[in-house]
Design an enzyme around this catalytic site. Structure first.
Site, PDB file in Angstrom:
ATOM      1  N   ARG A 241      -7.849  -2.631  -9.071  1.00  0.00           N
ATOM      2  CA  ARG A 241      -6.198  -3.817  -9.676  1.00  0.00           C
ATOM      3  C   ARG A 241      -6.390  -2.851 -11.329  1.00  0.00           C
ATOM      4  O   ARG A 241      -6.446  -3.429 -11.765  1.00  0.00           O
ATOM      5  CB  ARG A 241      -6.272  -4.908  -9.607  1.00  0.00           C
ATOM      6  CG  ARG A 241      -5.933  -5.687  -8.125  1.00  0.00           C
ATOM      7  CD  ARG A 241      -4.984  -5.207  -7.385  1.00  0.00           C
ATOM      8  NE  ARG A 241      -5.022  -5.670  -6.483  1.00  0.00           N
ATOM      9  CZ  ARG A 241      -4.684  -4.845  -4.825  1.00  0.00           C
ATOM     10  NH1 ARG A 241      -5.117  -4.007  -5.504  1.00  0.00           N
ATOM     11  NH2 ARG A 241      -5.278  -5.855  -4.266  1.00  0.00           N
ATOM     12  N   GLU A 270       2.722  -2.559 -13.250  1.00  0.00           N
ATOM     13  CA  GLU A 270       2.984  -2.184 -11.613  1.00  0.00           C
ATOM     14  C   GLU A 270       4.220  -1.906 -11.499  1.00  0.00           C
ATOM     15  O   GLU A 270       3.994  -2.741 -11.220  1.00  0.00           O
ATOM     16  CB  GLU A 270       1.088  -2.049 -10.880  1.00  0.00           C
ATOM     17  CG  GLU A 270       0.930  -0.887  -9.495  1.00  0.00           C
ATOM     18  CD  GLU A 270      -0.018  -1.382  -9.290  1.00  0.00           C
ATOM     19  OE1 GLU A 270      -0.496  -1.166  -9.945  1.00  0.00           O
ATOM     20  OE2 GLU A 270       0.643  -1.296  -7.611  1.00  0.00           O
ATOM     21  N   HIS A 289      -1.015   4.439  -6.820  1.00  0.00           N
ATOM     22  CA  HIS A 289      -1.523   3.125  -6.037  1.00  0.00           C
ATOM     23  C   HIS A 289      -1.392   3.020  -4.091  1.00  0.00           C
ATOM     24  O   HIS A 289      -0.654   2.274  -3.496  1.00  0.00           O
ATOM     25  CB  HIS A 289      -0.569   1.244  -5.962  1.00  0.00           C
ATOM     26  CG  HIS A 289      -1.676   0.261  -5.694  1.00  0.00           C
ATOM     27  ND1 HIS A 289      -1.202  -1.025  -5.832  1.00  0.00           N
ATOM     28  CD2 HIS A 289      -2.338   0.583  -4.844  1.00  0.00           C
ATOM     29  CE1 HIS A 289      -2.734  -1.358  -5.876  1.00  0.00           C
ATOM     30  NE2 HIS A 289      -2.958  -1.055  -5.095  1.00  0.00           N
TER      31      HIS A 289
HETATM   32  C1  GLV Z   1      -4.436  -2.081  -1.828  1.00  0.00           C
HETATM   33  O1  GLV Z   1      -4.824  -1.807  -3.343  1.00  0.00           O
HETATM   34  C2  GLV Z   1      -5.639  -3.351  -0.941  1.00  0.00           C
HETATM   35  O2  GLV Z   1      -5.585  -4.115  -2.340  1.00  0.00           O
HETATM   36  O3  GLV Z   1      -5.758  -3.029  -0.059  1.00  0.00           O
END
Ligand code: GLV
Length: 338
Positions: A241, A270, A289
């Protein structure tokens, strides 16, 4: 319940998940490209029996209260669930589901792809060719770092960290890991990995790959002080993250050459604005992401999220529940992890 349960899905998700929901529910889907604005979220959730949401939706007490007492389940289409106020859900007796396991290998593939792309300067090379700058083979052109035989530091030896370790073993890397539990049982069979302190890992690793969930303890875990402990040739890879890394400190470390490279699937903020100064750096590679974004994995994630949702609507235990306390069990049934 005699009527069909009424659910809201906060974005268009793969059909494999939606069809399961449609069979048994009245479903409304937010089909815009961008997440529902806050006021829409608060309005649309009203009176719903179930909510299938994404990591881009902040699901806090206000959303749960806007939904009202009919809300029986919150199903998050992600393994990470830092976007959901789990304590608030637990206090209201609402189980929260996530999608662990199914995205492990796909995310590890991406972590390794980023690691290799950074080490071997793939993106710079592509840009160089596209810009028409490739005039000859150059003995000093785009020199990078070897992956094979290098030292990899894995921060967080959960499912994804372990999958990255298996890939690293194939490249004959030396593996160090930092994990609060330091449990040798977490090391995949046949793989050698040494548990060490974060300081030791940062000082020795050529590549540092982050695989921790975002929690108050991991918020800005990689800050100016920690970046200063890394080698000037080190590469930082983040598929966990964004807020696990202090963005300003990372910018300074990359701009000053304190570390060599960062390859990021996740950022803070983000999305990262196109004019963000991180994007001015040649030694920073950012993708939007997409670590779990393979057709097969996103389909399976959608099915799992649908299965969690349906179980919650039927009053059954969610197959993957992050707050089993709502059933009177101990936390930890579904390991929080990235
Ligand atoms: C993506 O970042 C997830 O947490 O599945």
């Amino acid at each position: 319940m005699s009527r069909k349960p009424n659910v809201w899905v906060t974005r268009l998700i793969p059909e494999g998940g939606l069809e399961l929901i449609r069979e048994a529910c009245e479903v409304e889907v937010w089909t815009e490209e961008l997440p529902p604005p806050r006021e829409v979220l608060l309005e649309k959730v009203r009176g719903r029996d179930g909510l299938l949401c994404l990591l881009t939706d902040r699901i806090d007490a206000a959303v749960m209260d806007a939904a009202g007492p009919s809300l029986k389940v919150i199903s998050n289409l992600a393994v990470g669930y830092d976007n959901v106020d789990v304590a608030a859900a637990t206090a209201r007796g609402i189980p929260v589901g996530n999608t662990p396991g199914v995205l492990t290998e796909t995310t590890a593939d991406m972590a390794f792809a980023l690691l290799m792309a950074a080490a071997r300067r793939i993106v710079e090379g592509v840009d160089y060719v596209r810009a028409g700058r490739w005039r000859t083979w150059g003995p000093m052109l785009l020199l990078g770092y070897d992956v094979h035989g290098a030292t990899l530091g894995i921060v967080g030896m959960g499912r994804i960290g372990q999958a990255v370790a298996r890939r690293a073993a194939g490249f004959e890397m030396r593996i160090l890991y930092f994990d609060p539990y330091c449990d040798p049982g977490k090391i995949p069979p046949g793989i050698e990995a040494t548990c060490c302190t974060l300081e030791e890992l940062l000082a020795e690793a050529d590549f540092v790959s982050l695989h921790v969930p975002l929690t108050p303890e991991t918020y800005r875990l990689i800050n100016a002080e920690r970046l200063a402990q890394m080698k000037p040739t080190a590469v930082l890879v983040n598929t966990s993250r964004g807020p696990v890394v202090d963005t300003e400190a990372l910018y300074q470390a990359l701009a000053s050459g304190q570390i060599a490279y960062a390859a990021l699937d996740v950022t803070d903020p983000e999305p990262l604005p196109a004019d963000h100064k991180l994007l001015t750096l040649p030694n920073c590679l950012v993708v939007p992401h997409i670590a779990s974004a393979s057709w097969a994995t996103r389909t399976r994630m959608a099915q799992m999220a649908a299965e969690n949702l349906m179980a919650g609507l039927r009053g059954e235990r969610l197959p993957h529940c992050v707050n089993p306390e709502v059933y009177g069990s101990q936390p930890g049934q579904s390991e929080p992890e990235r």
